[in-house]
Design a protein around this motif. Structure first.
Motif, PDB file in Angstrom:
ATOM      1  N   LYS A  30       0.877  -1.201  -0.081  1.00 56.51           N
ATOM      2  CA  LYS A  30       0.107  -0.035  -0.042  1.00 56.51           C
ATOM      3  C   LYS A  30       1.128   1.123  -0.052  1.00 56.51           C
ATOM      4  N   ARG A  31       0.268   2.129  -0.687  1.00 55.57           N
ATOM      5  CA  ARG A  31       0.989   3.553  -0.797  1.00 55.57           C
ATOM      6  C   ARG A  31       0.865   4.199   0.571  1.00 55.57           C
ATOM      7  N   LEU A  32       2.110   4.849   1.162  1.00 57.41           N
ATOM      8  CA  LEU A  32       1.793   5.564   2.081  1.00 57.41           C
ATOM      9  C   LEU A  32       1.736   7.203   1.891  1.00 57.41           C
ATOM     10  N   SER A  33       1.073   7.898   2.825  1.00 58.26           N
ATOM     11  CA  SER A  33       1.094   9.304   2.695  1.00 58.26           C
ATOM     12  C   SER A  33       2.435   9.976   2.782  1.00 58.26           C
ATOM     13  N   GLY A  34       2.740  11.227   2.309  1.00 61.17           N
ATOM     14  CA  GLY A  34       3.985  11.702   2.487  1.00 61.17           C
ATOM     15  C   GLY A  34       4.868  11.439   1.368  1.00 61.17           C
ATOM     16  N   GLY A  35       6.133  12.281   1.375  1.00 61.75           N
ATOM     17  CA  GLY A  35       7.177  11.807   0.456  1.00 61.75           C
ATOM     18  C   GLY A  35       6.802  12.653  -0.832  1.00 61.75           C
ATOM     19  N   ALA A  36       7.241  13.848  -0.750  1.00 61.28           N
ATOM     20  CA  ALA A  36       6.520  14.693  -2.093  1.00 61.28           C
ATOM     21  C   ALA A  36       7.498  14.430  -3.207  1.00 61.28           C
ATOM     22  N   SER A  37       8.552  13.885  -3.080  1.00 60.09           N
ATOM     23  CA  SER A  37       9.620  13.640  -4.537  1.00 60.09           C
ATOM     24  C   SER A  37       9.722  11.999  -4.650  1.00 60.09           C
TER      25      SER A  37
END
Length: 337
Positions: A30-37
């Protein structure tokens, strides 16, 4: 989201089976929130017993990129730095595998998932961290000392960015905004007048050592995360960045991340073999760090004006005024008494 997971879940499972003995596949990707780049995904490697909790750090869409404004280290470089840091005694999540083109997942690497908290509000206020908060500043100093002692001869290719280069980089970014900020102009002048000499010894610098990139547990600092801005520079830069007022989240009387004192940070650093701390150089980098964040905030304003109407852009953009106040307090502190 489902189609995106399916697109690389099978090849990721194959890569994990090859790299980690005893694994049979993966689950709960699953994809986590955060991490802009970069993309961050959580999953487990399945075994006959308990699953192994892992993290996939992946380029957006799996496509190789140059990073933010060409200053970010590539993902393979990040993985190598994490391995070097771990060998030097820095708390980091062990890297399990670096993905190659033949794996079919895209650019990235897989590391252990460390349990803990990265959200500043919880670290600074929740009862479970009450006992460790007074110890965190010293732990951060100890961790930075180990990081800065890593042999430069072992480092992968990294940008070299001493004080003068950092000032010029952010001044050029500021000028592209074509919007005057007198306090920023004052800070740039002060920084040029007070820059450390060119003979300053340079080391590996994390570049973003602050809340959000530190995994904290009730026992203290468990992992240093997000190495994409690592470079070779003045080690005092890392000691100062965590002291920037924006990373205190309202606890302004505790300069180190809102949880501790500079004296404890410096004592931990020197005791762990990081060398003598130069408080004046730390102040220089705290001014530069504050100005850098201010310029980053105005960059968000420019993005918002250009059509990116996200709430995040607007919210961060307006914080440039906070950095102007912080800069004035640093450059013209009120006299006591």
């Amino acid at each position: 989201m489902g189609a995106e997971v399916i697109s690389f879940a099978a090849p990721l499972a194959d890569a994990v089976r090859k790299a980690i003995p005893g694994t049979t596949g993966i689950a709960n990707l699953k994809r986590l929130s955060g991490g802009a780049s970069q993309e961050t995904w959580a999953f487990e490697a399945t075994t006959e017993g308990a699953g192994i909790p892992l993290i996939l750090r992946r380029a957006p869409g799996g496509t190789r990129t140059q990073g933010r404004s060409g200053t970010a280290a590539g993902l393979e470089t990040e993985a190598e730095l994490i391995r070097l840091a771990g060998a030097a005694g820095v708390a980091v999540p062990p890297v399990r595998l670096v993905l190659g083109e033949e794996d079919g997942v895209g650019q990235g690497f897989v590391m252990d998932r460390i349990e803990g908290e990265t959200i500043a509000r919880k670290i600074l206020r929740d009862a479970e961290f009450a006992e460790v908060r007074p110890k965190l500043a010293r732990q951060c100093g100890e961790m930075l000392a180990r990081l800065h002692r890593i042999d430069k001869a072992k480092l992968p290719p990294l940008r070299v960015s001493p004080a003068g280069a950092e000032i010029e980089q952010y001044f050029q970014t500021y000028k592209t905004h074509d919007h005057p900020h007198p306090v920023f102009e004052l800070a740039f002048r002060w920084l040029r007048d007070n820059a450390p000499p060119d003979t300053t010894e340079l080391t590996l610098v994390h570049g973003d050592f602050r809340h959000g990139n530190l995994m904290i547990g009730p026992d203290g600092l468990r992992a240093v995360l997000d190495w994409e801005l690592a470079h070779v520079g003045d080690p005092m830069e890392d000691l100062a960045w965590i002291c920037v007022n924006s990373w205190r989240f309202g606890n302004i009387d505790n300069p180190v991340g809102g949880f501790g004192k500079r004296e404890d940070l410096f004592a931990g650093y020197e005791a762990a073999g990081g060398g003598r701390v130069d408080p004046e150089r730390v102040k220089f980098w705290e001014v530069l760090g504050t100005l850098k964040w201010g310029v980053m905030c105005t960059t968000m304003v420019m993005a918002f004006k250009a059509g990116d109407r996200s709430v995040e852009r607007a919210t961060i953009g307006r914080r440039s005024s906070e950095t102007e106040i912080d800069l004035l307090r640093l450059l013209a502190p009120r006299k006591k008494g």
